[in-house]
Design a protein around this motif. Sequence first.
Motif, PDB file in Angstrom:
ATOM      1  N   THR A  39      23.028  53.991  33.994  1.00 18.64           N
ATOM      2  CA  THR A  39      22.870  55.451  34.078  1.00 18.64           C
ATOM      3  C   THR A  39      23.047  56.152  32.734  1.00 18.64           C
ATOM      4  N   PHE A  40      23.366  55.400  31.703  1.00 22.18           N
ATOM      5  CA  PHE A  40      23.626  55.948  30.369  1.00 22.18           C
ATOM      6  C   PHE A  40      24.795  56.932  30.379  1.00 22.18           C
ATOM      7  N   ASN A  41      25.726  56.721  31.309  1.00 17.68           N
ATOM      8  CA  ASN A  41      26.935  57.537  31.383  1.00 17.68           C
ATOM      9  C   ASN A  41      28.113  56.584  31.498  1.00 17.68           C
ATOM     10  N   SER A  42      28.738  56.279  30.404  1.00 20.75           N
ATOM     11  CA  SER A  42      29.819  55.297  30.368  1.00 20.75           C
ATOM     12  C   SER A  42      31.198  55.926  30.478  1.00 20.75           C
ATOM     13  N   SER A  43      31.287  57.162  30.933  1.00 19.38           N
ATOM     14  CA  SER A  43      32.585  57.835  30.956  1.00 19.38           C
ATOM     15  C   SER A  43      33.560  57.137  31.895  1.00 19.38           C
ATOM     16  N   LEU A  44      33.128  56.648  33.045  1.00 25.52           N
ATOM     17  CA  LEU A  44      34.034  55.960  33.961  1.00 25.52           C
ATOM     18  C   LEU A  44      34.602  54.704  33.304  1.00 25.52           C
ATOM     19  N   PHE A  45      33.750  53.969  32.623  1.00 24.63           N
ATOM     20  CA  PHE A  45      34.206  52.763  31.932  1.00 24.63           C
ATOM     21  C   PHE A  45      35.242  53.102  30.873  1.00 24.63           C
ATOM     22  N   PHE A  46      35.013  54.174  30.133  1.00 24.93           N
ATOM     23  CA  PHE A  46      35.949  54.556  29.080  1.00 24.93           C
ATOM     24  C   PHE A  46      37.262  55.104  29.644  1.00 24.93           C
ATOM     25  N   TYR A  47      37.236  55.652  30.847  1.00 29.16           N
ATOM     26  CA  TYR A  47      38.478  56.092  31.495  1.00 29.16           C
ATOM     27  C   TYR A  47      39.246  54.908  32.094  1.00 29.16           C
ATOM     28  N   LEU A  48      38.534  53.903  32.559  1.00 25.47           N
ATOM     29  CA  LEU A  48      39.187  52.753  33.194  1.00 25.47           C
ATOM     30  C   LEU A  48      39.711  51.720  32.199  1.00 25.47           C
ATOM     31  N   THR A  49      39.132  51.667  31.014  1.00 28.69           N
ATOM     32  CA  THR A  49      39.551  50.665  30.034  1.00 28.69           C
ATOM     33  C   THR A  49      41.025  50.798  29.644  1.00 28.69           C
ATOM     34  N   PRO A  50      41.557  51.998  29.379  1.00 30.19           N
ATOM     35  CA  PRO A  50      42.995  52.082  29.086  1.00 30.19           C
ATOM     36  C   PRO A  50      43.858  51.628  30.259  1.00 30.19           C
ATOM     37  N   ILE A  51      43.403  51.892  31.474  1.00 31.43           N
ATOM     38  CA  ILE A  51      44.148  51.435  32.649  1.00 31.43           C
ATOM     39  C   ILE A  51      44.188  49.909  32.668  1.00 31.43           C
ATOM     40  N   ALA A  52      43.079  49.280  32.311  1.00 29.17           N
ATOM     41  CA  ALA A  52      43.041  47.814  32.257  1.00 29.17           C
ATOM     42  C   ALA A  52      44.036  47.276  31.225  1.00 29.17           C
ATOM     43  N   HIS A  53      44.135  47.932  30.092  1.00 29.70           N
ATOM     44  CA  HIS A  53      45.065  47.475  29.060  1.00 29.70           C
ATOM     45  C   HIS A  53      46.520  47.668  29.493  1.00 29.70           C
ATOM     46  N   VAL A  54      46.800  48.771  30.163  1.00 33.61           N
ATOM     47  CA  VAL A  54      48.162  49.002  30.669  1.00 33.61           C
ATOM     48  C   VAL A  54      48.500  47.979  31.758  1.00 33.61           C
ATOM     49  N   LEU A  55      47.551  47.687  32.641  1.00 35.33           N
ATOM     50  CA  LEU A  55      47.780  46.665  33.666  1.00 35.33           C
ATOM     51  C   LEU A  55      48.025  45.292  33.044  1.00 35.33           C
ATOM     52  N   THR A  56      47.307  44.991  31.988  1.00 37.28           N
ATOM     53  CA  THR A  56      47.512  43.714  31.299  1.00 37.28           C
ATOM     54  C   THR A  56      48.920  43.641  30.712  1.00 37.28           C
ATOM     55  N   ALA A  57      49.330  44.694  30.031  1.00 38.69           N
ATOM     56  CA  ALA A  57      50.679  44.704  29.448  1.00 38.69           C
ATOM     57  C   ALA A  57      51.749  44.641  30.537  1.00 38.69           C
ATOM     58  N   ALA A  58      51.539  45.365  31.625  1.00 39.19           N
ATOM     59  CA  ALA A  58      52.497  45.313  32.738  1.00 39.19           C
ATOM     60  C   ALA A  58      52.555  43.921  33.341  1.00 39.19           C
TER      61      ALA A  58
END
Length: 167
Positions: A39-58
């Motif tokens: 869709t050429f709209n990557s905003s959801l991916f960019f919002y979810l990526t920090p959550i993925a990094h926090v989940l990894t650290a947790a």
Amino acid sequence: MNRFARPLIAALAAVLAVLIAHWFDARVLADAEREGTQTFNSSLFFYLTPIAHVLTAAGVVGLALVAWWSRSLLLGVAYAVAGGAIVFLPAFVQAFATGANDTPPIAPEPIASTLWSWFVTVGAGVTGVVFTLGAAMLLSGLAVIVRMLRRSPMSVAAAPEVAAQPA
């Protein structure tokens, strides 16, 4: 809490951490990335990526804490073996499941195909969180093994008595 419940809880925590992290990485984050490219709209991916990094650290901190809390040599060995298998899975696949320079794989077909399917499944995520959690399990397992071997009755019995020296 009895001495058998702690290792079981720690083992269950490891399984749950890896499954949840893999689900988020390989399903949620990968779907958001795929949708963003379509869709050429990557905003959801960019919002979810920090959550993925926090989940990894947790997950890393959580695995280390429950491994240390378990106080179990058997769990330390299990963490080290399972974590090492996950971390070195790409090397195992390269060495045993794929042929180098047009040679057949070293491992027999069932083992080679099993290694390859595990690698494809584990490596399906966007951030590689399963490999990170595998490394955390390996290091946590080794730390628990060292802790338990240093506290074992044999090491205490073998240590020489040291007389108190007057100051």
